[in-house]
Structure formats: structure tokens, C-alpha cells
Enzyme design. Sequence first.
Site, PDB file in Angstrom:
ATOM      1  N   ARG A  22      -5.597   9.539   7.624  1.00  0.00           N
ATOM      2  CA  ARG A  22      -6.296   8.453   6.948  1.00  0.00           C
ATOM      3  C   ARG A  22      -6.281   8.744   5.448  1.00  0.00           C
ATOM      4  O   ARG A  22      -6.029   9.876   5.029  1.00  0.00           O
ATOM      5  CB  ARG A  22      -7.750   8.326   7.419  1.00  0.00           C
ATOM      6  CG  ARG A  22      -7.959   7.986   8.883  1.00  0.00           C
ATOM      7  CD  ARG A  22      -7.219   6.780   9.390  1.00  0.00           C
ATOM      8  NE  ARG A  22      -7.492   5.518   8.731  1.00  0.00           N
ATOM      9  CZ  ARG A  22      -8.240   4.537   9.253  1.00  0.00           C
ATOM     10  NH1 ARG A  22      -8.807   4.695  10.439  1.00  0.00           N
ATOM     11  NH2 ARG A  22      -8.400   3.392   8.612  1.00  0.00           N
ATOM     12  N   SER A  23      -6.589   7.745   4.662  1.00  0.00           N
ATOM     13  CA  SER A  23      -6.581   7.948   3.210  1.00  0.00           C
ATOM     14  C   SER A  23      -7.690   8.905   2.775  1.00  0.00           C
ATOM     15  O   SER A  23      -7.550   9.632   1.789  1.00  0.00           O
ATOM     16  CB  SER A  23      -6.710   6.614   2.481  1.00  0.00           C
ATOM     17  OG  SER A  23      -7.825   5.891   2.944  1.00  0.00           O
ATOM     18  N   GLN A  52       0.785  -1.225   0.000  1.00  0.00           N
ATOM     19  CA  GLN A  52       0.000   0.000   0.000  1.00  0.00           C
ATOM     20  C   GLN A  52       0.823   1.284   0.000  1.00  0.00           C
ATOM     21  O   GLN A  52       0.464   2.245  -0.677  1.00  0.00           O
ATOM     22  CB  GLN A  52      -0.928  -0.016   1.220  1.00  0.00           C
ATOM     23  CG  GLN A  52      -1.990   1.056   1.220  1.00  0.00           C
ATOM     24  CD  GLN A  52      -3.091   0.717   2.193  1.00  0.00           C
ATOM     25  OE1 GLN A  52      -4.012  -0.022   1.869  1.00  0.00           O
ATOM     26  NE2 GLN A  52      -2.997   1.232   3.402  1.00  0.00           N
ATOM     27  N   LYS A  72       2.777  10.414   9.890  1.00  0.00           N
ATOM     28  CA  LYS A  72       2.430   9.977   8.541  1.00  0.00           C
ATOM     29  C   LYS A  72       1.291  10.857   8.058  1.00  0.00           C
ATOM     30  O   LYS A  72       0.204  10.828   8.635  1.00  0.00           O
ATOM     31  CB  LYS A  72       1.960   8.521   8.539  1.00  0.00           C
ATOM     32  CG  LYS A  72       3.039   7.479   8.490  1.00  0.00           C
ATOM     33  CD  LYS A  72       2.425   6.087   8.401  1.00  0.00           C
ATOM     34  CE  LYS A  72       1.575   5.921   7.151  1.00  0.00           C
ATOM     35  NZ  LYS A  72       0.960   4.579   7.058  1.00  0.00           N
ATOM     36  N   GLU A  89      -3.371   9.136  -1.216  1.00  0.00           N
ATOM     37  CA  GLU A  89      -2.535   9.921  -0.312  1.00  0.00           C
ATOM     38  C   GLU A  89      -1.508  10.770  -1.055  1.00  0.00           C
ATOM     39  O   GLU A  89      -0.549  11.266  -0.471  1.00  0.00           O
ATOM     40  CB  GLU A  89      -1.869   8.994   0.698  1.00  0.00           C
ATOM     41  CG  GLU A  89      -2.904   8.295   1.574  1.00  0.00           C
ATOM     42  CD  GLU A  89      -2.302   7.388   2.625  1.00  0.00           C
ATOM     43  OE1 GLU A  89      -1.064   7.261   2.671  1.00  0.00           O
ATOM     44  OE2 GLU A  89      -3.078   6.806   3.401  1.00  0.00           O
ATOM     45  N   LYS A 127      -4.236   6.615  15.074  1.00  0.00           N
ATOM     46  CA  LYS A 127      -5.268   7.198  14.223  1.00  0.00           C
ATOM     47  C   LYS A 127      -6.469   7.524  15.100  1.00  0.00           C
ATOM     48  O   LYS A 127      -7.090   6.623  15.667  1.00  0.00           O
ATOM     49  CB  LYS A 127      -5.671   6.226  13.116  1.00  0.00           C
ATOM     50  CG  LYS A 127      -4.600   5.997  12.060  1.00  0.00           C
ATOM     51  CD  LYS A 127      -5.055   4.961  11.047  1.00  0.00           C
ATOM     52  CE  LYS A 127      -4.055   4.799   9.915  1.00  0.00           C
ATOM     53  NZ  LYS A 127      -4.443   3.696   8.993  1.00  0.00           N
ATOM     54  N   ASP A 174       4.476   0.439   4.367  1.00  0.00           N
ATOM     55  CA  ASP A 174       3.195  -0.011   4.923  1.00  0.00           C
ATOM     56  C   ASP A 174       2.570  -0.967   3.916  1.00  0.00           C
ATOM     57  O   ASP A 174       1.797  -0.557   3.052  1.00  0.00           O
ATOM     58  CB  ASP A 174       2.255   1.162   5.190  1.00  0.00           C
ATOM     59  CG  ASP A 174       0.881   0.697   5.686  1.00  0.00           C
ATOM     60  OD1 ASP A 174       0.736  -0.506   5.998  1.00  0.00           O
ATOM     61  OD2 ASP A 174      -0.045   1.528   5.750  1.00  0.00           O
TER      62      ASP A 174
END
Length: 456
Positions: A368-369, A164, A390, A207, A339, A244
Amino acid sequence: MSSQIKQVFARQILDSRGNPTVEVDVVLESGAFGRAAVPSGASTGIREALELRDGNKALFIGKSVYKAVENVNTKIAQAVKGLDALDQRLIDKTMIELDGSENKKNLGANAILGVSLATARAAASHLRKPFYRYLMDVKEYLMPVPMMNVINGGSHADNNVDMQEFMIVPAGFDTFSEALRCGTEVFHTLKKVLIADGYSVAGVGDEGGYAPDLPSNEAAIEAILKAVKEAGYEPGKHVFIALDPASSEFYKDGKYELKSENKSLTTEEMIDYYAAWVEKYPIVSIEDGLAEEDWAGWKLLTEKLGNKVQLVGDDLFVTNPSILAKGIEKGIANSILIKLNQIGTLTETFEAMAMAGQAGYTCVVSHRSGETSDTIIADLAVATCSGQIKTGSLSRSDRIAKYNQLLRIEEELGENAIYPGIKAFVFNSDEEVEEVVQEIIVEDSEAEKVVVQVEE
């Protein structure tokens, strides 16, 4: 003037993927105002707090959040009005008890989190403090080392790459702003490298990273390292690699299915696959290297690579203190991804970070995406001195917003902003190295404490 909650109001807005999400406004008796927007994930852990969506296919293809909005404007608003916004623990406890479920399925984690964060922002406004300083008021802060997702695959892109996220980590610098400059230069150079090698870079993933079809997963690392060198930097000195794989997404019937390479690997073979990469490339972090159900495999992975690289649990731990406690007890992983919407309140997020820090695990604050322009995670990363963040690639304004907020914070802090560099990645070493661990106690509200361990 009073810091009691006067008004709570929610609305439906759109996230970075064009999907509905919840935004909440909180107004205090003093007139102080706070607003927060809730993100959403694509590859989600099975034990995450429940994101409440309406499921009506006639509205936003079933993704509308009108019920969650209604829950904020009725049940939650009635429950929290009159409460002191400075008491974050009480606010969150009230909503958790009102929901009454283990995973916040009744009111929706997206409804509860929106109120939790907007209330904290209103409290910061009431005290006339920057949000990060409201969460922790100390002299010096750690600026987070960014993990920049420059090649997207898996559930975040429409390509053939199984894994990913392939990230660059500009850890070899003295300041966050220098690291960010490096990241942008490598990102733009990577586009030239991919085009020169015959790959399409017509679109980007969720992202903001490039999403080319590649002959193998390893080809992504090779392309990134080539870009690092062509941008004038040295891999393993200035720039490192983080991964990831989001392995739960390609874990089928006890095997790891790497379709792009026509491989079906056992847990042991998957671990050996990573081990070979760790020996070959300057990899400092692997997130969700194995599936969230493969706890026995995680134990083997930690035993083999836990003293060489940061092993981050995302789907594995879902920012949940009770699940993290089991992982710590079993000696699984050495880091947790943070998260906010996986657990659903600021208080529980702090509890997970405190538990991780006390066990010697690192914390990586994450987006988050499906994001918004909200920059709360930038403040959270600085406030908790997590040392890592991130928040995507160097494109898409929903990702850049967080980087720009970090630039503002670093500018405001001046010499009191510390960039930890490679020291942010703490894991056991084969060599005997004397480590100095600093414990920073974060007071949140009246009773909340976050302990973050930082290697100096």
C-alpha cells in the site's frame, strides 16, 4: 511445547507517511513469537474492509488508531487466547464472527489483519520454518517479477500527473536479483533523464518514485523508455511497462477527467486512449484502467484489450472473493491485485487467490502507499507462486525492505528459485499457442488451499 496462543498485544506505530497504524505481537505457549504491522492506502476502493481510525482531530489529525489497538488488546485477545495458531482458518473465522459486520467495521480490518498475520508468523516460528515455507512447503518456488513504480502521480504525489503509477517491469532476465539490478539502474538513470529534460526531481511520491510535473501522462512513458535505453537495456526485451492509472480518482460524473491534458473522456474514449498506448509501447499490464463503478466499461475494456495485456482489478475487486466471483462471471478483467488489508485476513486473501487461479486470472501481490518495514508481502508472493509483486520504487526503506527480503529468499532457495519473466503475465493470445499450466496446491493450516496457475 503447545502452539496455542498465550498472549496478544497491539500498539500504535507510524507508517511510511507518518500516519498511525497498528502493530501486533502474538506469543504462543511454546514461546514462539510473531509480529506484524498493518499498511494503509491513499486511493482506496469504496468496498474495502474498513480501516478503523479514531477521528479525533486533536490526535494525529484524526488518524490515530487507539480504538483498533484497544480492540486487539481486549475483545480479540480474549477470543483467540488458547486457540491453536496452526489453525489459521479458525483464528480468522473467530475474529470475523466476533466482528459480525460485512466490512469489519466494528473491530476494524486493521485490528483483525494485524492479529491474523502476527499469528501466522508465530506459527511459522513455532515450526521453525521461514514464513514463505510455512505458507507453502514445496521444492521449487516462483520468484515474483517486480512492478517498480518509478514515476508517481495522482493521489500518490503532489504534481500535475493524472495517473497514479508508471512502472517498469524488468521481466527479461533469468533471476530476480538480475531483474532488481536492472530496475535500480533504470531508476537512477531516469533521474538524470528527467533533470536533463528540465523537470524537477527534488522529491519523491509515497511509493518512492519521482514526481515531476509533466506536459502529459504519455510524457511519463516516454521519459521511462528513454531511461531504459540510456541504462543499456532494450524496451520490450529486457524491460516492459505497467500502468496503474487509478481511474476512480479522476472519474467524475461519468467522464474521465485528465486535467493535465485538458481532456474529458467518455468510457469508450478512455479505452481507445489505452489501446493506442498498448499498440505504441511495450505495456504488459494496466491496473484500474477504468473506475470501480464502471462495470459496463470494464466489460468493453476486457473485450478490446484482454487478449493483449494484463488487466488488473484493484479498487474493482478489493481482494474480495465475492466481488471477484461477480467479475469472473461477467468476464471482467483477467487479473486481481492482492492487498491484505483490503479484505482483512490471511484466510480470505488465500480464498481470493484460489478463486482467481481457478478462473485463469493472474494474481499480483501488492503493498500500500502507506507502508511499514514489514516484509510479509514478499514472503506471500513467493509462497503463493503468484509470479508478480508491486512494492514500489527503488528508494524509501519501506519499499526496499521487501526487495531485500526477496533477495534473501532467492539466495536461500538457490536453484529452486524460478524467475518466470514475461511468462508471469498470462492473458489470451490472438495466436494459437499451446500453454502448459501448472497447478500448485498450497496447503495452509489444516484445510486452506490456494491454487495458483503459472504458464510455463
